[in-house]
Write a protein that holds these residues in place. Structure first.
Motif, PDB file in Angstrom:
ATOM      1  N   ILE A 147       0.839  -1.203   0.000  1.00  0.00           N
ATOM      2  CA  ILE A 147       0.000   0.000   0.000  1.00  0.00           C
ATOM      3  C   ILE A 147       0.872   1.251   0.000  1.00  0.00           C
ATOM      4  CG2 ILE A 147      -1.756   1.290   1.242  1.00  0.00           C
ATOM      5  CD1 ILE A 147      -2.767  -1.330   0.050  1.00  0.00           C
ATOM      6  N   LEU A 148       1.904   1.259   0.821  1.00  0.00           N
ATOM      7  CA  LEU A 148       2.780   2.424   0.908  1.00  0.00           C
ATOM      8  C   LEU A 148       3.516   2.664  -0.408  1.00  0.00           C
ATOM      9  CD1 LEU A 148       4.274   1.879   4.482  1.00  0.00           C
ATOM     10  CD2 LEU A 148       2.535   3.554   3.802  1.00  0.00           C
ATOM     11  N   GLU A 149       3.926   1.590  -1.044  1.00  0.00           N
ATOM     12  CA  GLU A 149       4.632   1.725  -2.318  1.00  0.00           C
ATOM     13  C   GLU A 149       3.706   2.260  -3.399  1.00  0.00           C
ATOM     14  OE1 GLU A 149       7.987   1.688  -4.708  1.00  0.00           O
ATOM     15  OE2 GLU A 149       7.802   1.415  -2.533  1.00  0.00           O
ATOM     16  N   LYS A 150       2.471   1.767  -3.419  1.00  0.00           N
ATOM     17  CA  LYS A 150       1.494   2.286  -4.385  1.00  0.00           C
ATOM     18  C   LYS A 150       1.194   3.762  -4.111  1.00  0.00           C
ATOM     19  CE  LYS A 150       0.162  -0.762  -7.418  1.00  0.00           C
ATOM     20  NZ  LYS A 150       0.303  -0.468  -8.860  1.00  0.00           N
ATOM     21  N   ALA A 151       1.023   4.111  -2.838  1.00  0.00           N
ATOM     22  CA  ALA A 151       0.751   5.505  -2.496  1.00  0.00           C
ATOM     23  C   ALA A 151       1.902   6.402  -2.941  1.00  0.00           C
ATOM     24  CB  ALA A 151       0.542   5.632  -0.988  1.00  0.00           C
ATOM     25  N   LYS A 183       2.971  10.436   0.460  1.00  0.00           N
ATOM     26  CA  LYS A 183       3.885   9.911   1.455  1.00  0.00           C
ATOM     27  C   LYS A 183       3.091   9.607   2.718  1.00  0.00           C
ATOM     28  CE  LYS A 183       8.283  10.806   3.754  1.00  0.00           C
ATOM     29  NZ  LYS A 183       9.375  11.795   3.972  1.00  0.00           N
ATOM     30  N   LEU A 184       2.710   8.329   2.865  1.00  0.00           N
ATOM     31  CA  LEU A 184       1.874   7.924   3.997  1.00  0.00           C
ATOM     32  C   LEU A 184       2.709   7.216   5.048  1.00  0.00           C
ATOM     33  CD1 LEU A 184      -1.261   6.515   2.125  1.00  0.00           C
ATOM     34  CD2 LEU A 184      -0.925   8.823   3.048  1.00  0.00           C
ATOM     35  N   ASP A 185       2.262   7.296   6.253  1.00  0.00           N
ATOM     36  CA  ASP A 185       2.897   6.591   7.359  1.00  0.00           C
ATOM     37  C   ASP A 185       2.322   5.186   7.452  1.00  0.00           C
ATOM     38  OD1 ASP A 185       2.780   5.887  10.549  1.00  0.00           O
ATOM     39  OD2 ASP A 185       4.599   7.001   9.995  1.00  0.00           O
ATOM     40  N   ARG A 186       3.174   4.236   7.823  1.00  0.00           N
ATOM     41  CA  ARG A 186       2.736   2.837   7.919  1.00  0.00           C
ATOM     42  C   ARG A 186       1.536   2.663   8.828  1.00  0.00           C
ATOM     43  NH1 ARG A 186       4.804  -2.292   7.084  1.00  0.00           N
ATOM     44  NH2 ARG A 186       6.561  -1.357   5.985  1.00  0.00           N
ATOM     45  N   VAL A 243      -4.232   3.748   5.567  1.00  0.00           N
ATOM     46  CA  VAL A 243      -3.515   2.568   5.065  1.00  0.00           C
ATOM     47  C   VAL A 243      -4.228   1.308   5.523  1.00  0.00           C
ATOM     48  CG1 VAL A 243      -1.343   1.287   5.115  1.00  0.00           C
ATOM     49  CG2 VAL A 243      -1.307   3.785   4.975  1.00  0.00           C
ATOM     50  N   GLY A 244      -4.591   1.272   6.797  1.00  0.00           N
ATOM     51  CA  GLY A 244      -5.314   0.120   7.309  1.00  0.00           C
ATOM     52  C   GLY A 244      -6.671  -0.041   6.656  1.00  0.00           C
ATOM     53  N   GLU A 245      -7.358   1.074   6.422  1.00  0.00           N
ATOM     54  CA  GLU A 245      -8.675   1.024   5.790  1.00  0.00           C
ATOM     55  C   GLU A 245      -8.572   0.494   4.359  1.00  0.00           C
ATOM     56  OE1 GLU A 245     -12.256   4.072   4.386  1.00  0.00           O
ATOM     57  OE2 GLU A 245     -10.720   4.761   5.816  1.00  0.00           O
ATOM     58  N   LEU A 246      -7.571   0.986   3.642  1.00  0.00           N
ATOM     59  CA  LEU A 246      -7.402   0.552   2.254  1.00  0.00           C
ATOM     60  C   LEU A 246      -7.022  -0.924   2.189  1.00  0.00           C
ATOM     61  CD1 LEU A 246      -7.411   1.392  -0.695  1.00  0.00           C
ATOM     62  CD2 LEU A 246      -5.046   2.147  -0.430  1.00  0.00           C
TER      63      LEU A 246
END
Length: 536
Positions: A341-345, A351-354, A359-362
């Motif tokens: 997910i982070l790599e796709k974002a 730039k999202l935090d883990r 991130v959890g919702e997605l």
């Protein structure tokens, strides 16, 4: 650094593939791209065998090649004729290429059973054919047909055949594994013998892929001293194909310690584009898992893999994708972790935090949908739309209200499909209808009719592939006709391709969802005002 001459035979040997039929215009386009890539020789065809190839060489006289030399293919002269009276040899001269490549028999079995002539007469034919052609060309190459099979059964005669060609002045002796049955170690040992017995000769390699070792055998031949490799883009060719130049070239340039150069400086990074172009011209779907240039060659699905390549791509990639013009892809599936997910974002500019709640919702939404049968690793456009919606994007270019599809059997055999569609576009309700070649085509036409007046760019979209997969295990429904289905649609415009997905127990509804996503994605990617723009 040793230069290895790349001899491309896509336009001759490649078109013998059962799925390929290139027009004259197609062949001219491919020749230009191959020349831009920087191959040393382009074998345009066999002018003595068909009108298209004959016309190709005539047309190519109007082109000035920047890198490559044009080669024409033919055979040694007919045993019943003298070289000067042979129509095949005459057609090579009339084609006016820089190089003539002729094949001859090097396996005694073919001489006695196919040609049905004495073994010595075949050697005379080889010598006479090459000697006759030499004054008319910059160079003449000899393809020793079935050389490795011939060597294994009658070593002395196979060697006599290539010695006859060498004595007559052949510039390159091309050793052919015509049946594709010789394994790399055996082929290497035979090449070593050739090098020892004819040390002053230049030799090349031409392998077929019937044992799935054509690339490996070509590399082994080069290590044994071959200075020319013959093959085709994407490995096209009859039966199981030829040596794939899209694998041979990077293997030699990137895997052999910098010892070999196959293309001009900077051209290796064009390889993926050339592979895709030839696929398009041949009207064939790309082989996704093709090494080096395939779309899945650097695709990562497992969360552990993605986490590792984020730290160091060498953990799961044998070369940098950019070296061959390819790119790294991170796929989304029920195997995905937060790293995916982070790599796709990051790819989308976020730039999202883990530990970010989004991130959890997605991730939860992704896994829930895949549990219901969605497949986002092969429908990345649908995932991108899902990603932005969860991130807060609420813009709707159009809103589906309802649709109806009817099929009717007409005049006993012909089936007519008709679709009516109601959508809301820019505050207006559009109600349209259309017939089509089947229900999906009818829906597609009706939906386009409703939306295109407001968004003319929709006319650029074309459907390039449509797949239906019956799913098992996604619901408790009865098997067979009550099963859920997944529909994958690939679309394209003048700039790009994208894939979308729909899932339902109703194949029409699954198709509708994939179609809606397809058109929405076109509008989304072309929208300069799509939210958000900060991508922080």
């Amino acid at each position: 650094m040793k230069t290895i001459e790349i001899y491309d035979t896509t336009l001759r040997d490649g078109v013998q593939d059962v799925e390929i039929n290139l027009s004259l215009t197609d062949k001219l386009r491919v020749a230009k791209v191959l020349d831009d890539l920087g191959v040393h020789y382009i074998e345009g065809g066999w002018p003595g065998s068909n009108p298209t190839d004959k016309q190709f060489f005539k047309e190519m006289q109007n082109y000035e090649l920047k890198h490559a030399r044009l080669a024409a293919f033919g055979s040694t002269h007919n045993p019943k004729h003298k070289p000067e009276n042979d129509a095949n040899l005459k057609s090579l001269i009339e084609a006016k290429p820089a190089v003539a490549t002729i094949f001859g028999k090097s396996w005694d079995l073919h001489v006695t059973d196919a040609l049905r002539i004495p073994l010595e007469r075949n050697l005379e034919i080889i010598k006479n054919s090459i000697a006759f052609l030499k004054p008319h060309f910059e160079d003449v190459f000899f393809d020793a047909e079935h050389f490795f099979d011939g060597f294994k059964e009658n070593r002395d005669y196979a060697m006599a055949a290539i010695k006859a060609a060498f004595d007559a002045g052949a510039g390159v002796l091309v050793l052919c594994d015509t049946n594709g049955g010789t394994l790399p170690d055996e082929l290497r040992s035979i090449c070593d013998v050739v090098r020892q017995e004819l040390p002053e000769a230049r030799f090349g390699i031409h392998t077929h892929n019937d044992s799935d070792t054509a690339v490996a055998s070509s590399v082994e031949a080069v290590k044994a001293g071959a200075s020319q490799v013959q093959g085709t883009i994407n490995g096209y060719g009859e039966r199981c194909g030829n040596a794939n130049l899209c694998s041979v070239i990077p293997a030699l340039e990137l895997k052999c310690g910098g010892e070999y150069r196959c293309l001009p400086e900077g051209k290796l990074s064009h390889l993926t584009t050339v592979s895709q172009f030839v696929n398009e011209v041949a009207n064939l779907r790309p082989f996704l898992r093709q090494p080096y240039v395939g779309r899945s060659a650097f695709a990562h699905k497992g969360g552990i893999h993605v986490s590792a390549i984020q730290r160091n791509s060498r953990t799961y990639e044998h070369i940098k994708p950019s070296q061959v013009g390819n790119e790294q892809r991170v796929l989304l599936s029920d195997l995905s972790g937060r790293s995916n997910i982070l790599e796709k974002a990051k790819k989308f500019g976020y730039k999202l935090d883990r530990e970010d709640a989004l991130v959890g919702e997605l991730l939860a939404e992704l896994k829930d949908r895949e549990n219901r049968g969605y497949e986002y690793s092969s429908a990345e456009a649908s995932f991108e739309l899902l990603f932005y919606r969860i991130m807060g994007w609420s813009k709707r270019y159009f809103t589906p209200i309802n649709f109806r599809v009817t099929d009717a059997l007409m005049q006993g055999e012909e089936v007519m499909s008709e679709a009516t569609v109601m959508v809301k576009v820019r505050g207006q309700v559009e109600h349209t209808a259309s017939t089509g070649e089947g229900p999906v085509n009818a829906m597609d036409r009706a939906l386009r009719k409703a939306v295109e007046r407001f968004y003319p760019c929709i006319s650029e979209v074309r459907l390039t592939d449509f797949k239906v997969r019956v799913l098992s295990g996604t619901t408790q429904a009865s098997p067979g006709t009550a099963s859920h289905v997944r529909v994958l649609i690939e679309s394209a415009d003048k700039d790009s391709r994208w894939s979308t997905v729909g899932v339902s127990h109703n194949i029409i509804f699954a198709s509708w969802n994939a179609l809606v996503d397809s058109l929405t994605y076109k509008l989304f990617k072309d929208d300069p005002r799509k939210w958000p723009n900060h991508k922080s």
